[in-house]
Write a protein that holds these residues in place. Structure first.
Motif, short mmCIF file in Angstrom:
data_model
loop_
_atom_site.label_atom_id
_atom_site.label_comp_id
_atom_site.label_asym_id
_atom_site.label_seq_id
_atom_site.Cartn_x
_atom_site.Cartn_y
_atom_site.Cartn_z
N GLY B 14 -3.00 69.41 44.63
CA GLY B 14 -2.08 68.49 45.31
C GLY B 14 -2.05 68.79 46.80
O GLY B 14 -2.84 69.60 47.29
N GLY B 76 -8.49 66.68 56.08
CA GLY B 76 -8.81 65.74 57.16
C GLY B 76 -7.60 65.24 57.90
O GLY B 76 -7.56 64.08 58.32
N GLY B 79 -2.37 63.70 54.06
CA GLY B 79 -2.25 62.46 53.28
C GLY B 79 -2.29 61.17 54.06
O GLY B 79 -3.22 60.36 53.90
N SER B 82 -5.38 61.01 56.96
CA SER B 82 -6.77 61.26 56.59
C SER B 82 -7.52 59.96 56.35
O SER B 82 -6.96 58.98 55.87
CB SER B 82 -6.80 62.10 55.32
OG SER B 82 -8.13 62.31 54.93
N LEU B 83 -8.80 59.95 56.73
CA LEU B 83 -9.65 58.80 56.45
C LEU B 83 -10.44 58.99 55.16
O LEU B 83 -11.22 58.13 54.78
CB LEU B 83 -10.62 58.58 57.62
CG LEU B 83 -9.98 58.16 58.96
CD1 LEU B 83 -11.03 58.13 60.07
CD2 LEU B 83 -9.32 56.79 58.85
N ARG B 84 -10.24 60.12 54.50
CA ARG B 84 -11.03 60.40 53.30
C ARG B 84 -10.56 59.62 52.08
O ARG B 84 -9.38 59.29 51.97
CB ARG B 84 -10.90 61.89 52.94
CG ARG B 84 -11.51 62.80 53.97
CD ARG B 84 -11.48 64.21 53.42
NE ARG B 84 -11.74 65.18 54.48
CZ ARG B 84 -11.56 66.47 54.33
NH1 ARG B 84 -11.13 66.97 53.18
NH2 ARG B 84 -11.83 67.30 55.32
N THR B 85 -11.47 59.38 51.16
CA THR B 85 -11.10 58.81 49.86
C THR B 85 -10.08 59.72 49.19
O THR B 85 -9.05 59.28 48.70
CB THR B 85 -12.34 58.70 48.95
OG1 THR B 85 -13.23 57.76 49.53
CG2 THR B 85 -11.96 58.24 47.55
N ASP B 86 -10.39 61.00 49.18
CA ASP B 86 -9.51 61.96 48.52
C ASP B 86 -8.57 62.60 49.54
O ASP B 86 -8.57 63.81 49.75
CB ASP B 86 -10.34 63.03 47.81
CG ASP B 86 -9.49 63.86 46.86
OD1 ASP B 86 -8.35 63.44 46.57
OD2 ASP B 86 -9.96 64.91 46.41
N LYS B 90 -6.79 65.34 45.48
CA LYS B 90 -6.60 65.25 44.02
C LYS B 90 -7.82 65.76 43.24
O LYS B 90 -7.68 66.20 42.10
CB LYS B 90 -6.31 63.81 43.61
CG LYS B 90 -5.04 63.23 44.22
CD LYS B 90 -3.80 63.67 43.48
CE LYS B 90 -2.58 62.92 43.96
NZ LYS B 90 -1.33 63.43 43.38
N THR B 91 -9.01 65.67 43.84
CA THR B 91 -10.21 66.08 43.10
C THR B 91 -10.66 67.50 43.46
O THR B 91 -11.68 67.96 42.95
CB THR B 91 -11.39 65.12 43.34
OG1 THR B 91 -11.92 65.34 44.67
CG2 THR B 91 -10.98 63.67 43.19
N LEU B 92 -9.92 68.19 44.33
CA LEU B 92 -10.33 69.55 44.70
C LEU B 92 -10.20 70.50 43.51
O LEU B 92 -10.90 71.51 43.43
CB LEU B 92 -9.50 70.05 45.89
CG LEU B 92 -9.72 69.31 47.21
CD1 LEU B 92 -8.87 69.92 48.32
CD2 LEU B 92 -11.20 69.33 47.61
#
Lengths: 457, 113
Positions: B14, B76, B79, B82-86, B90-92
């Motif tokens: 998270g 990045g 929440g 960030s420009l990231r998908t994740d 959540k997928t870390l």
């Protein structure tokens, strides 16, 4: 009102604003519960609500909550289920008015008391606090709030259990709060029902642990679990229910008729979710030590939680400030076999070169290739030789809106003036989003005076 | 014996601002000493090279046969920025479970997946 030998059943109905709408309805309909608690407020939610209130002074709360109560309140009254939610957002009083109207329309006039908690909103008090020397420094960076003062969109202190308990003592069947801690929604009724003294740190800490398990809804009952997820029925998943006992022990369970699963692994995963230092889980009412939690699978879908130790809280309350930090947009385009990844990379180079020539000066341009390692990057290892399709996902950030708006025009231009087999653009131009940053700070408790009012529908 | 962390542990991740947290839980109590020894903060920092820009801190929860990792500057910007998908990491959790670790041979019979 101590209940010895008997338990109080506190059901979670919502883990964030946007969570499954049927979950709270199922909690009330399917089996016995005493309390339904719902968490609507993430950090970013407060700034969204503040914007809604700026546009319309009667808004600024979790609107879903009102029609939900229209559906469930008659049954709650019949069954004696009390509802506690931080649905009030930045406008708890308007939320209360809407709920009163809904209760009356549902034929519950004179039958239900609605409590409302205010005093968490610091928007109008910021300059006063700053002038008194409360600097509201950023807990992560140490910077003073004056750095972002002119861009602040919302500022709220996290209230604890006190005002919720006060509303319950005054007979409220529905308690509407603004920015309370997520965990207090669950441990306030535990403290109230068992009449726990406000300095019984171990019991309150147990309540905090129960609150942490409840606060993310189905994430404690099989949602998002990595253990044997294939065998879980998510379609009618049961949200968690805490069966709280007077001595501090509690059982995590769910309605038997519903899907999902309550096991030591599902509860453990939720316990660690968004965890910092497990030795010091700080709340307004105690500091819990998550290294003392003991779990035991007592029966199918029943996990016993015991042994929790706590310590006094600090003299401070956490404050969540949000401020405008610029604008962003993210666009996507899909490319098919053959050479899908190479095409997506060529499209990325194309956009970047066009943006470069425009000289827009973005703070960041970020590219990902979905289907080709966007989530785990180099950890994903070598890719299969020729992927069936890849989605280019490119985003930009800027302190001003116009350059970001200009960027959003560059995506569709790839369709005719870019690499072959571009598709998946039916959604139109990407949306420009305001970027709201979050500023965590602390305020002395003595500065915050929560107020509670209870009215009969 | 060299196995993927996925075979001995499960995880959930998270976010808090630009810091990601990953809770790593042994699938069986016998595996807790293994993850305690193998999955150090230094190792996790190396594992997430290019993703985590800050330091990695580890906390032990023997009561839950679990470790908690804080990965600073890993999202990045955090929440909402960030420009990231994740953007929320959540997928870390799954990314950590890709790690290859050494497990004593006598625990081989306990491996399930």
């Amino acid at each position: 009102m101590s209940i010895s030998g008997k338990s109080v059943r506190i059901a979670s109905g919502q883990g964030f604003w946007g969570d499954w709408l049927e979950a709270p309805v199922r909690q009330v309909e399917v089996g016995p519960i005493d309390y339904l608690v719902m968490d609507y407020l993430a950090e970013v939610t407060m700034s969204i609500l503040q914007k809604q209130r700026n546009r319309d002074p009667s808004q600024g709360y979790a609107r879903d909550f009102v029609p939900l109560l229209g559906r469930i309140l008659p049954l709650c009254v019949e069954k004696g289920v009390r509802v506690i939610a931080n649905a009030g957002g930045v406008n708890p009083l308007s939320c209360r008015d809407a709920v009163l109207e809904t209760a009356q329309a549902a034929g519950l006039a004179g039958q239900v008391r609605i409590g409302v908690i205010t005093g968490d909103d610091l928007m109008e008090r910021l300059d006063d606090l700053l002038s008194q020397g409360v600097e509201l420094r950023n807990m992560d960076t140490g910077e003073p709030l004056t750095m972002v003062r002119d861009r602040i969109q919302s500022a709220n202190a996290y209230l604890g259990a006190g005002p919720i308990i006060a509303a319950l003592e005054r007979g409220a069947e529905v308690v509407i709060a603004g920015r309370t801690t997520d965990t207090a929604l669950t441990y306030a009724p535990m403290m109230f029902e068992h009449a726990w003294p406000a300095d019984d740190w171990d019991k309150i800490a147990a309540g905090v642990v129960a609150g942490h398990i409840n606060e993310c809804g189905a994430q404690a009952t099989g949602g998002n679990t990595g253990v044997d997820w294939q065998s879980i029925d998510y379609s009618d998943i049961g949200y968690p229910i805490i069966e709280s006992h007077a001595d501090g022990q509690f059982i995590v369970t769910k309605h038997e008729a519903l899907g999902g699963r309550v096991t030591v692994p599902t509860v453990s995963e939720q316990l660690l979710y968004e965890m910092g230092d497990p030795a010091e889980y700080i709340t307004p009412d105690c500091t819990a030590d998550f290294r003392t939690i003991q779990l035991e699978q007592e029966a199918v879908d029943r996990v016993r939680v015991f042994g929790v130790r706590g310590a006094p809280p600090t003299e401070m309350l956490k404050v969540s400030v949000s401020y405008l930090a610029g604008y962003k947009a993210v666009g996507t385009m899909t490319y098919s076999w053959p050479d899908a990844l190479e095409k997506a990379r060529a499209a990325d180079r194309t956009i970047r070169a066009r943006l470069e020539r425009l000289g827009l000066g973005f703070a960041e341009v970020h590219t990902e290739y979905l289907g080709a390692g966007a989530c785990h990057g180099p950890l994903a290892g070598p890719l299969p030789p020729d992927l069936p399709e890849v989605e280019l996902r490119i985003g930009v950030k800027h302190s001003e809106r116009p350059p970001v708006d200009r960027f959003t025009r560059e995506i569709a231009a790839l369709i005719l003036a870019g690499p072959p087999t571009a598709t998946g653009f039916a959604g139109g131009r990407p949306r420009v989003q305001e970027m709201v940053a979050y500023w965590p700070a602390l305020v002395p408790k003595k500065q915050i005076e929560p107020r509670v009012s209870v009215e009969v529908a | 014996m060299r196995v993927r962390l996925l075979q001995v542990a499960h995880a959930r991740s998270g976010d808090k601002g630009d810091t990601a947290n990953i809770g790593l839980i042994a699938l069986k109590p016998e595996f807790y000493p293994v993850i305690l020894k193998e999955v150090t903060a230094e190792r996790v920092k190396r594992h997430f090279k290019g993703i985590c820009q800050g330091d990695v801190e580890r906390f032990e929860l023997p009561n839950l046969v679990a470790l908690n990792f804080l990965l600073r500057r890993a999202l990045g910007g955090g929440g909402t920025l960030s420009l990231r998908t994740d953007a929320q990491g959540k997928t870390l959790s799954a990314a950590l479970l890709r790690m290859m670790i050494d497990v004593p041979d006598e625990l081989a019979d306990l491996l399930e997946r």
